[in-house]
Write an enzyme that holds these catalytic residues in place. Structure first.
Site, PDB file in Angstrom:
ATOM      1  CG  ASP A  36      -1.096  18.454 -21.493  1.00 59.28           C
ATOM      2  OD1 ASP A  36      -0.488  17.372 -21.406  1.00 59.28           O
ATOM      3  OD2 ASP A  36      -2.308  18.524 -21.745  1.00 59.28           O
TER       4      ASP A  36
ATOM      5  NE  ARG B 257     -11.560  15.524 -29.815  1.00 55.39           N
ATOM      6  CZ  ARG B 257     -11.458  15.268 -28.504  1.00 55.39           C
ATOM      7  NH1 ARG B 257     -10.317  14.964 -27.952  1.00 55.39           N
ATOM      8  NH2 ARG B 257     -12.520  15.326 -27.738  1.00 55.39           N
TER       9      ARG B 257
ATOM     10  CE1 TYR C 106      -4.015   2.041   0.331  1.00 53.80           C
ATOM     11  CE2 TYR C 106      -2.511   3.459   1.543  1.00 53.80           C
ATOM     12  CZ  TYR C 106      -3.709   3.277   0.876  1.00 53.80           C
ATOM     13  OH  TYR C 106      -4.584   4.314   0.733  1.00 53.80           O
TER      14      TYR C 106
ATOM     15  CE  LYS D  23      -3.855  10.937 -24.156  1.00 58.66           C
ATOM     16  NZ  LYS D  23      -4.621  10.913 -22.903  1.00 58.66           N
TER      17      LYS D  23
ATOM     18  CG  PHE E 140     -16.193  14.826 -26.246  1.00 64.40           C
ATOM     19  CD1 PHE E 140     -15.967  15.914 -25.419  1.00 64.40           C
ATOM     20  CD2 PHE E 140     -15.321  13.752 -26.165  1.00 64.40           C
ATOM     21  CE1 PHE E 140     -14.915  15.929 -24.521  1.00 64.40           C
ATOM     22  CE2 PHE E 140     -14.257  13.751 -25.280  1.00 64.40           C
ATOM     23  CZ  PHE E 140     -14.064  14.851 -24.445  1.00 64.40           C
TER      24      PHE E 140
ATOM     25  CG  PHE F  35      -7.142  18.445 -24.231  1.00 63.95           C
ATOM     26  CD1 PHE F  35      -7.293  17.965 -25.527  1.00 63.95           C
ATOM     27  CD2 PHE F  35      -7.401  17.574 -23.183  1.00 63.95           C
ATOM     28  CE1 PHE F  35      -7.686  16.653 -25.764  1.00 63.95           C
ATOM     29  CE2 PHE F  35      -7.788  16.261 -23.417  1.00 63.95           C
ATOM     30  CZ  PHE F  35      -7.930  15.809 -24.712  1.00 63.95           C
ATOM     31  CB  THR F  36     -11.955  17.955 -23.784  1.00 66.18           C
ATOM     32  OG1 THR F  36     -11.004  16.897 -23.766  1.00 66.18           O
ATOM     33  CG2 THR F  36     -12.390  18.232 -25.215  1.00 66.18           C
TER      34      THR F  36
HETATM   35  N1  PM9 Z   1      -6.485  12.829 -24.428  1.00 57.52           N
HETATM   36  C1  PM9 Z   1      -7.329  11.806 -26.392  1.00 57.52           C
HETATM   37  O1  PM9 Z   1      -7.980  10.919 -26.925  1.00 57.52           O
HETATM   38  C2  PM9 Z   1      -8.073  10.936 -24.107  1.00 57.52           C
HETATM   39  C3  PM9 Z   1      -9.522  11.145 -24.159  1.00 57.52           C
HETATM   40  S1  PM9 Z   1     -10.075  12.783 -23.894  1.00 57.52           S
HETATM   41  C4  PM9 Z   1     -10.825  13.054 -25.370  1.00 57.52           C
HETATM   42  O2  PM9 Z   1      -6.680  12.648 -27.036  1.00 57.52           O
HETATM   43  C5  PM9 Z   1      -3.998  16.085 -23.435  1.00 57.52           C
HETATM   44  C6  PM9 Z   1      -3.274  16.890 -24.433  1.00 57.52           C
HETATM   45  C7  PM9 Z   1      -4.708  14.955 -23.801  1.00 57.52           C
HETATM   46  C8  PM9 Z   1      -5.415  14.201 -22.815  1.00 57.52           C
HETATM   47  C9  PM9 Z   1      -6.218  13.101 -23.166  1.00 57.52           C
HETATM   48  C10 PM9 Z   1      -5.342  14.638 -21.470  1.00 57.52           C
HETATM   49  C11 PM9 Z   1      -6.064  13.896 -20.386  1.00 57.52           C
HETATM   50  C12 PM9 Z   1      -4.622  15.758 -21.160  1.00 57.52           C
HETATM   51  N2  PM9 Z   1      -3.975  16.460 -22.142  1.00 57.52           N
HETATM   52  O3  PM9 Z   1      -7.106  10.955 -20.764  1.00 57.52           O
HETATM   53  O4  PM9 Z   1      -7.011  11.795 -18.444  1.00 57.52           O
HETATM   54  O5  PM9 Z   1      -4.713  14.599 -25.083  1.00 57.52           O
HETATM   55  O6  PM9 Z   1      -5.149  10.434 -19.301  1.00 57.52           O
HETATM   56  O7  PM9 Z   1      -5.425  12.698 -20.132  1.00 57.52           O
HETATM   57  C13 PM9 Z   1      -7.271  11.888 -24.940  1.00 57.52           C
HETATM   58  P1  PM9 Z   1      -6.225  11.391 -19.642  1.00 57.52           P
END
Ligand code: PM9
Length: 462
Positions: free
Chosen positions: A217, A384, A74, A260, A451, A126-127
């Site tokens: 980011d 997008r 843990y 990513k 979305f 970004f979303t």
């Molecule tokens: N990006 C993408 O598909 C995951 C789904 S959200 C539509 O592009 C950036 C630049 C991203 C991103 C996620 C996140 C969030 C932050 N910054 O999905 O929470 O492209 O790991 O990261 C998606 P997490």
């Protein structure tokens, strides 16, 4: 010595996962059932899945071996320390707060830095990043170059911050109301477009002179580093790993989705330089994610990410990763399909507004095109455009970004060149049939990040 002209993947395939083509009748039923939203399809009903490059990576044999080294204690898991070492070595941030994924880090950061009424500039929204800023009470301001909003502009660094826009905002609201600037590298919604190192340095100089923090980011910063190496004058001699470190030197902290660049299926982190900020983040991580030495991850996940970070900066990996994206993009360009230029790092973005010229924005051309592509070919892509942009929280009006795109996102180390050829043929087919694509309207619209779960029906049906 002979030089190879083309790239090839620096790996061979050890395990395969069967995929299945469906019939047109099956796909018609599936997309209707999914409310014309590709997020609501079952993956078993998808042939080639280009929804996202997030968490869809294939791990290496070393990463899988690392999973067996998971220390699931843990507290104080040895995998946490391996991750901390990797982040320090390649990103340079001394303090690491692991999170379950990128938005976990965005949540913590927004909560520790934002006071309601603040303003947060960024190089395009970004979303998830913006929604956490807004939920913490800030207003987001786009300070990216104008060229980023033009899908045809060939500017090599469309991700750059426009310092005049940044300065105008800071003068208008006052530097004390700007806790930080969020700089994404690369810029996802602009088409995976990179930021120049010299731009990052200028931003840091400007902000630090005014006590504004710079938060990177870093989700696709390795891909950004490759573009810097290839395109920025004077940078060709530097390794991708060295450039990544130079980029991070400009930042006071970073949010990271390891799903990513870091070649894993789950994981993220918040990296910081300031000990007291790290303390504040650690107080919150135990509320929202998990203990500060696992942050919502299993020990094995942290080990896989630590190994993935090392693999991600290998020159042969990053050259073939972006090489594959550019292979697909060039084939689509050759087929006459309008795509965002120049080609970006993680995806090829179809210019839905230029393809479905007769559909008004209110009928969500990109959503309609993504649904049509699935229907024709079983290829899953992601909208997008206006659906992703959501509504303005103050006015409640739909936001219509200049870019109305469909993203063909390439998972890392997953598909072959033959898959890319099939994708090209599929997109070309839908492009030829574009006059038949119907617009869409909402039948269900969630309040935040709509979305992901929204449902639609074709305009003309009820
Ligand atoms: N990006 C993408 O598909 C995951 C789904 S959200 C539509 O592009 C950036 C630049 C991203 C991103 C996620 C996140 C969030 C932050 N910054 O999905 O929470 O492209 O790991 O990261 C998606 P997490």
């Amino acid at each position: 010595m002979t030089h190879r002209r083309s790239w090839a993947e620096p790996w061979k395939i050890k395990v395969v996962e069967p995929i299945r083509m469906t019939t047109a009748a099956e796909r018609e039923a599936h997309i209707r059932e999914a409310g014309y939203n590709t997020f609501l399809l079952r993956s078993a009903d998808v042939y080639i899945d280009l929804l996202t490059d997030s968490g869809t990576n294939a791990m290496s044999d070393r990463q899988w071996a690392g999973m067996m080294l998971g220390d699931e204690a843990y507290a104080g898991s040895r995998n946490y320390y391996a991750l901390e070492d990797a982040v320090r070595e390649f990103y340079g941030f001394p303090y690491l707060i692991p999170t379950h994924q990128g938005r976990g880090a965005e949540h913590l950061l927004s909560k520790i830095l934002i006071t309601p009424g603040d303003h947060v500039p960024g190089n395009m929204y970004f979303t998830t990043t913006r929604v956490h800023q807004e939920l913490a009470g800030a207003t987001f301001h786009d300070v990216i170059l104008d060229e980023a909003h033009d899908p045809a502009s060939e500017h090599p660094f469309k991700g750059d911050v426009d310092l005049d826009k940044l300065d105008a905002l800071v003068r208008e609201v006052g530097a004390e109301q700007v806790p930080y600037i969020s700089v994404a590298a690369t810029v996802n919604l602009a088409g995976g477009q990179p930021v120049q190192l010299s731009n990052l340095r200028r931003v840091a100089e400007y902000c630090h002179a005014r006590k504004i923090r710079v938060i990177l980011d870093a989700t696709r910063a390795v891909e950004n580093a490759w573009f810097i190496q290839q395109r920025e004058p004077g940078m060709h001699q530097h390794s991708v790993a060295a450039i990544l470190k130079l980029m991070c030197e400009c930042a006071d902290g970073a949010t990271m989705s390891g799903k990513k660049d870091s070649l894993v299926n789950i994981g993220g982190w918040l990296g910081l330089r300031d000990a007291s900020l790290a303390e504040a983040a650690r107080e919150l991580v135990v509320v929202f994610e998990g203990l500060h030495t696992y942050g919502g991850l299993a020990g094995r996940d942290m080990e896989a990410m630590a190994i993935g970070i090392r693999e991600s900066v290998e020159e042969s990996h990053i050259a073939s990763r972006i090489g594959q994206v550019h292979y697909l993009g060039q084939r689509l360009i050759d087929a006459g399909v309008p795509v965002v230029r120049p080609l970006g790092g993680h995806a090829v973005f179809l210019d839905a507004a230029a393809i479905l010229t007769r559909l008004p924005r209110e009928q969500f051309p990109a959503q309609a095109l993504a649904a049509a592509l699935y229907l024709e070919s079983g290829v899953r892509a992601m909208e997008r455009g206006a659906v992703s942009a959501g509504r303005d929280p103050k006015t409640g009006e739909n936001r219509y970004p200049a870019l109305e795109l469909v993203r063909l996102t390439i998972p890392r180390r997953v598909y072959t060149q033959a898959h890319m050829d099939v994708v090209t043929e599929s997109v070309a087919e839908v492009f030829a049939l574009r006059a038949r694509v119907q617009g869409l309207r909402f039948t269900y619209e969630p309040n935040v990040l709509r979305f992901f779960q929204a449902r639609f029906e074709p305009v003309g049906e009820s």
